[in-house]
Design an enzyme around this catalytic site. Structure first.
Site, PDB file in Angstrom:
ATOM      1  N   HIS A  49       0.699  -1.606  -0.438  1.00  0.00           N
ATOM      2  CA  HIS A  49      -0.106  -0.579   0.054  1.00  0.00           C
ATOM      3  C   HIS A  49       0.889   1.006   0.196  1.00  0.00           C
ATOM      4  CE1 HIS A  49      -2.937  -2.788   1.012  1.00  0.00           C
ATOM      5  NE2 HIS A  49      -2.569  -2.975   2.306  1.00  0.00           N
ATOM      6  N   HIS A  79       5.918   6.762   7.383  1.00  0.00           N
ATOM      7  CA  HIS A  79       4.980   5.816   5.648  1.00  0.00           C
ATOM      8  C   HIS A  79       4.653   7.002   4.899  1.00  0.00           C
ATOM      9  CE1 HIS A  79       1.431   6.208   7.534  1.00  0.00           C
ATOM     10  NE2 HIS A  79       0.883   6.269   6.892  1.00  0.00           N
ATOM     11  N   HIS A  81       2.537   8.892   1.268  1.00  0.00           N
ATOM     12  CA  HIS A  81       1.158   9.136   0.299  1.00  0.00           C
ATOM     13  C   HIS A  81       1.487   9.954  -0.184  1.00  0.00           C
ATOM     14  CE1 HIS A  81      -1.271   7.011   3.444  1.00  0.00           C
ATOM     15  NE2 HIS A  81      -0.671   8.012   4.906  1.00  0.00           N
ATOM     16  N   GLU A  91      -3.379  13.757   1.663  1.00  0.00           N
ATOM     17  CA  GLU A  91      -4.350  13.436   1.365  1.00  0.00           C
ATOM     18  C   GLU A  91      -5.872  14.631   2.819  1.00  0.00           C
ATOM     19  OE1 GLU A  91      -3.707   9.520   4.415  1.00  0.00           O
ATOM     20  OE2 GLU A  91      -4.188   8.817   2.578  1.00  0.00           O
ATOM     21  N   HIS A 104       3.652  11.048   7.874  1.00  0.00           N
ATOM     22  CA  HIS A 104       2.796  10.416   7.950  1.00  0.00           C
ATOM     23  C   HIS A 104       3.813   9.466   9.618  1.00  0.00           C
ATOM     24  CE1 HIS A 104      -1.322  10.569   6.255  1.00  0.00           C
ATOM     25  NE2 HIS A 104      -1.146  12.050   6.016  1.00  0.00           N
ATOM     26  N   THR A 183      -7.005   6.130   7.592  1.00  0.00           N
ATOM     27  CA  THR A 183      -7.275   7.017   6.339  1.00  0.00           C
ATOM     28  C   THR A 183      -7.384   5.956   5.500  1.00  0.00           C
ATOM     29  OG1 THR A 183      -4.842   7.636   5.397  1.00  0.00           O
ATOM     30  CG2 THR A 183      -6.051   9.375   6.232  1.00  0.00           C
ATOM     31  N   THR A 184      -6.713   4.543   5.343  1.00  0.00           N
ATOM     32  CA  THR A 184      -7.205   3.733   5.695  1.00  0.00           C
ATOM     33  C   THR A 184      -7.931   2.566   6.106  1.00  0.00           C
ATOM     34  OG1 THR A 184      -4.886   2.656   5.855  1.00  0.00           O
ATOM     35  CG2 THR A 184      -4.555   3.531   3.616  1.00  0.00           C
TER      36      THR A 184
HETATM   37  N1  LIG Z   1      -2.854   6.695   6.748  1.00  0.00           N
HETATM   38  S1  LIG Z   1      -3.266   6.907   8.409  1.00  0.00           S
HETATM   39  O1  LIG Z   1      -1.552   7.481   9.257  1.00  0.00           O
HETATM   40  O2  LIG Z   1      -3.713   6.936   8.943  1.00  0.00           O
HETATM   41  C1  LIG Z   1      -2.306   5.238   9.100  1.00  0.00           C
HETATM   42  C2  LIG Z   1      -1.908   5.170   9.909  1.00  0.00           C
HETATM   43  C3  LIG Z   1      -1.354   3.799  10.380  1.00  0.00           C
HETATM   44  C4  LIG Z   1      -2.664   2.292  10.198  1.00  0.00           C
HETATM   45  C5  LIG Z   1      -2.184   0.987  10.282  1.00  0.00           C
HETATM   46  O3  LIG Z   1      -1.728   0.885  11.475  1.00  0.00           O
HETATM   47  N2  LIG Z   1      -3.129   0.336   9.648  1.00  0.00           N
HETATM   48  C6  LIG Z   1      -2.664  -1.236  10.712  1.00  0.00           C
HETATM   49  C7  LIG Z   1      -3.611  -1.098  11.546  1.00  0.00           C
HETATM   50  C8  LIG Z   1      -2.472  -2.038  12.376  1.00  0.00           C
HETATM   51  C9  LIG Z   1      -3.264  -2.917  13.576  1.00  0.00           C
HETATM   52  C10 LIG Z   1      -4.949  -2.164  14.116  1.00  0.00           C
HETATM   53  C11 LIG Z   1      -5.293  -1.598  13.109  1.00  0.00           C
HETATM   54  F1  LIG Z   1      -6.495  -0.636  13.046  1.00  0.00           F
HETATM   55  C12 LIG Z   1      -4.801  -1.040  11.879  1.00  0.00           C
HETATM   56  F2  LIG Z   1      -5.456  -0.529  10.690  1.00  0.00           F
HETATM   57  C13 LIG Z   1      -3.290   2.812   9.259  1.00  0.00           C
HETATM   58  C14 LIG Z   1      -3.348   3.944   8.126  1.00  0.00           C
HETATM   59 ZN   LIG Z   2      -1.116   7.999   5.786  1.00  0.00          ZN
END
Ligand SMILES: NS(=O)(=O)c1ccc(C(=O)NCc2cccc(F)c2F)cc1
Ligand SMILES: [Zn+2]
Length: 245
Positions: A49, A79, A81, A91, A104, A183-184
């Site tokens: 991703h 990470h 975007h 974003e 982020h 955001t994902t």
């Molecule tokens: N773009 S962002 O900064 O908003 C963002 C930050 C972290 C995650 C993430 O850790 N996802 C995996 C993950 C792992 C464990 C528990 C979760 F709920 C989860 F989404 C997703 C988006």
């Molecule tokens: Zn992010």
């Protein structure tokens, strides 16, 4: 009689002033403070991703605190975007303007929750620091990350030791903050967003290296270029955005 009425009027005025001042006053937003240890970074991973640099979050060596946060939050990962061209890829937008990319830095509330997973489902569980990246001269420290990207072209991971992301941040951390979501997927509403107003990182050749990453694994037949991995801004829906000045 006249004196009593005047005293009552003054008393009512005082009570109303006191109420409106303390009920609506915004708690002052102080500076955000980053205390990052030099060597808690562990690896850089293409997770299909984005590209993620993960940190050892077993203790409080690397934390963010202050600003809208009631306690320190541990650095878990950072990470990016980005888009496929031009100034699309961030974003968040500022006055409707987007940027080529957004960094982020993801932190979690280890004071109140036992694991990142538990914190990720709580309204005060996560704090994400957002930094805008724009095209321009290459950034002297970002090359440490972009030079490693060729090793994670596919969905793999490789070691990154002693990378302190503080070098990626602007000198002035004026910010906007609001309560939002990941955001994902699963889009949990668990993020205290802290979006830094001043763009810091400018990069042009380096952005090209992000765009040569692939969403796909080496074993897959398809080769799909990793780009446009950003979620467009969503309606505020009554959320209050506060400013640090
Ligand atoms: N773009 S962002 O900064 O908003 C963002 C930050 C972290 C995650 C993430 O850790 N996802 C995996 C993950 C792992 C464990 C528990 C979760 F709920 C989860 F989404 C997703 C988006
Ligand atoms: Zn992010």
């Amino acid at each position: 009689m006249q004196n009593i009425l005047e005293i009552c009027a003054e008393l009512i005025f005082f009570v109303l002033t006191f109420y409106f001042f303390f009920s609506g006053a915004e708690r002052g937003l102080g500076p955000v403070v980053l205390n990052y240890d030099q060597c808690t970074s562990m690896n850089i991973t293409n997770n299909g991703h984005s590209v993620v640099v993960q940190f050892d979050d077993s203790d409080d060596r690397s934390v963010i605190q202050g600003g809208p946060l009631d306690n320190p939050y541990r650095l878990k990962q950072f990470h990016f975007h980005w888009g496929e061209k031009g100034c699309h890829g961030s974003e968040h937008t500022v006055a409707g303007n987007s940027y080529a990319s957004e960094l982020h830095l993801v932190h979690w509330n280890a004071v109140k929750y036992k694991t990142f997973g538990e914190a990720a489902t709580a309204p005060d569980g996560l704090a994400v620091l957002g930094i805008f990246l724009e095209t321009g001269d290459d950034h002297r420290w970002l090359h440490v990350i972009t030079d490693a990207l060729y090793m994670v072209k596919f969905k793999v991971s490789t070691t990154v030791n002693c990378f302190n992301p503080k070098c990626l941040l602007p000198s002035s951390l004026h910010y906007w903050t609001y309560l939002g979501s990941l955001t994902t997927p699963p889009l949990h509403e668990s993020v205290i967003w802290i979006v830094v107003s001043k763009t810091k990182i400018s990069f042009s050749m380096q952005l090209g290296k992000f765009r040569m990453l692939l969403f796909t694994g080496e074993e897959e037949d398809q080769r799909i270029r990793m780009e446009n991995n950003f979620r467009p801004p969503q309606p505020l829906k009554g959320r209050k955005v506060r400013s640090s000045i």
